[in-house]
Design a protein around this motif. Structure first.
Motif, PDB file in Angstrom:
ATOM      1  N   ALA A 163      20.653 -34.859  34.839  1.00  0.00           N
ATOM      2  CA  ALA A 163      19.384 -35.169  34.177  1.00  0.00           C
ATOM      3  C   ALA A 163      18.566 -36.147  35.014  1.00  0.00           C
ATOM      4  O   ALA A 163      19.116 -36.945  35.783  1.00  0.00           O
ATOM      5  CB  ALA A 163      19.646 -35.766  32.795  1.00  0.00           C
ATOM      6  N   GLU A 164      17.246 -36.089  34.849  1.00  0.00           N
ATOM      7  CA  GLU A 164      16.363 -37.056  35.511  1.00  0.00           C
ATOM      8  C   GLU A 164      16.612 -38.436  34.929  1.00  0.00           C
ATOM      9  O   GLU A 164      17.120 -38.565  33.812  1.00  0.00           O
ATOM     10  CB  GLU A 164      14.903 -36.653  35.296  1.00  0.00           C
ATOM     11  N   GLU A 208      15.656 -42.248  33.461  1.00  0.00           N
ATOM     12  CA  GLU A 208      14.667 -42.941  32.653  1.00  0.00           C
ATOM     13  C   GLU A 208      15.022 -44.430  32.638  1.00  0.00           C
ATOM     14  O   GLU A 208      16.162 -44.809  32.886  1.00  0.00           O
ATOM     15  CB  GLU A 208      14.610 -42.390  31.231  1.00  0.00           C
ATOM     16  N   SER A 209      14.033 -45.243  32.325  1.00  0.00           N
ATOM     17  CA  SER A 209      14.213 -46.683  32.264  1.00  0.00           C
ATOM     18  C   SER A 209      14.571 -47.078  30.842  1.00  0.00           C
ATOM     19  O   SER A 209      13.965 -46.589  29.885  1.00  0.00           O
ATOM     20  CB  SER A 209      12.917 -47.362  32.702  1.00  0.00           C
ATOM     21  N   ARG A 210      15.562 -47.945  30.696  1.00  0.00           N
ATOM     22  CA  ARG A 210      15.968 -48.470  29.390  1.00  0.00           C
ATOM     23  C   ARG A 210      15.906 -49.995  29.428  1.00  0.00           C
ATOM     24  O   ARG A 210      16.231 -50.614  30.440  1.00  0.00           O
ATOM     25  CB  ARG A 210      17.398 -48.059  29.049  1.00  0.00           C
ATOM     26  N   LYS A 245      13.423 -46.233  21.318  1.00  0.00           N
ATOM     27  CA  LYS A 245      12.056 -45.722  21.466  1.00  0.00           C
ATOM     28  C   LYS A 245      11.597 -45.065  20.192  1.00  0.00           C
ATOM     29  O   LYS A 245      12.329 -44.656  19.374  1.00  0.00           O
ATOM     30  CB  LYS A 245      11.986 -44.748  22.633  1.00  0.00           C
ATOM     31  N   GLN A 298      18.201 -47.978  34.964  1.00  0.00           N
ATOM     32  CA  GLN A 298      17.858 -46.562  35.148  1.00  0.00           C
ATOM     33  C   GLN A 298      19.107 -45.748  34.838  1.00  0.00           C
ATOM     34  O   GLN A 298      20.138 -45.921  35.484  1.00  0.00           O
ATOM     35  CB  GLN A 298      17.415 -46.299  36.585  1.00  0.00           C
ATOM     36  N   PRO A 357      20.411 -41.590  33.278  1.00  0.00           N
ATOM     37  CA  PRO A 357      19.932 -40.238  33.010  1.00  0.00           C
ATOM     38  C   PRO A 357      19.342 -40.121  31.606  1.00  0.00           C
ATOM     39  O   PRO A 357      19.830 -40.753  30.655  1.00  0.00           O
ATOM     40  CB  PRO A 357      21.188 -39.386  33.151  1.00  0.00           C
ATOM     41  N   ILE A 358      18.291 -39.330  31.470  1.00  0.00           N
ATOM     42  CA  ILE A 358      17.657 -39.100  30.169  1.00  0.00           C
ATOM     43  C   ILE A 358      18.716 -38.613  29.181  1.00  0.00           C
ATOM     44  O   ILE A 358      19.531 -37.755  29.508  1.00  0.00           O
ATOM     45  CB  ILE A 358      16.513 -38.072  30.297  1.00  0.00           C
ATOM     46  N   GLY A 359      18.701 -39.207  27.997  1.00  0.00           N
ATOM     47  CA  GLY A 359      19.661 -38.826  26.959  1.00  0.00           C
ATOM     48  C   GLY A 359      20.981 -39.563  27.032  1.00  0.00           C
ATOM     49  O   GLY A 359      21.881 -39.284  26.235  1.00  0.00           O
TER      50      GLY A 359
END
Length: 85
Positions: free
Chosen positions: A42-43, A45-47, A85, A15, A17-19
């Motif tokens: 930033a929120e 995101e999963s990578r 992605k 997990q 931050p987005i970006g």
């Protein structure tokens, strides 16, 4: 928006931050770590991350993978990828 470099422990799914932009990966002691340039506000995101040993079958062609780095652990050499992605 200012960015900061954060350190994370390598895992199959992380997990961040987005970006987030993964900059580098290496061992610290016995732990595989990576550093990413992130917006700390930033929120998350999963990578998906993949660790491939030298001489083994690489990731399937249908997965769009981005090469991150190659690291050395004693006699082992690992190649690190992130699913794009």
């Amino acid at each position: 928006m200012s960015k900061t470099i954060f350190k994370y422990k390598w895992a199959d799914t992380v997990q961040v931050p987005i970006g987030a932009e993964i900059l580098h990966a290496d061992f610290q002691g016995t732990d595989l770590m990576f550093w990413a340039l992130v917006d700390p506000d930033a929120e998350l995101e999963s990578r998906t991350l993949i660790l491939v040993p030298t001489g083994h079958i690489t990731v399937p062609d249908e997965l769009n993978m981005r090469y991150i780095n190659t690291v050395f652990q004693g006699q082992y050499v690992w190649h690190l990828f992130e699913e794009s992605k």
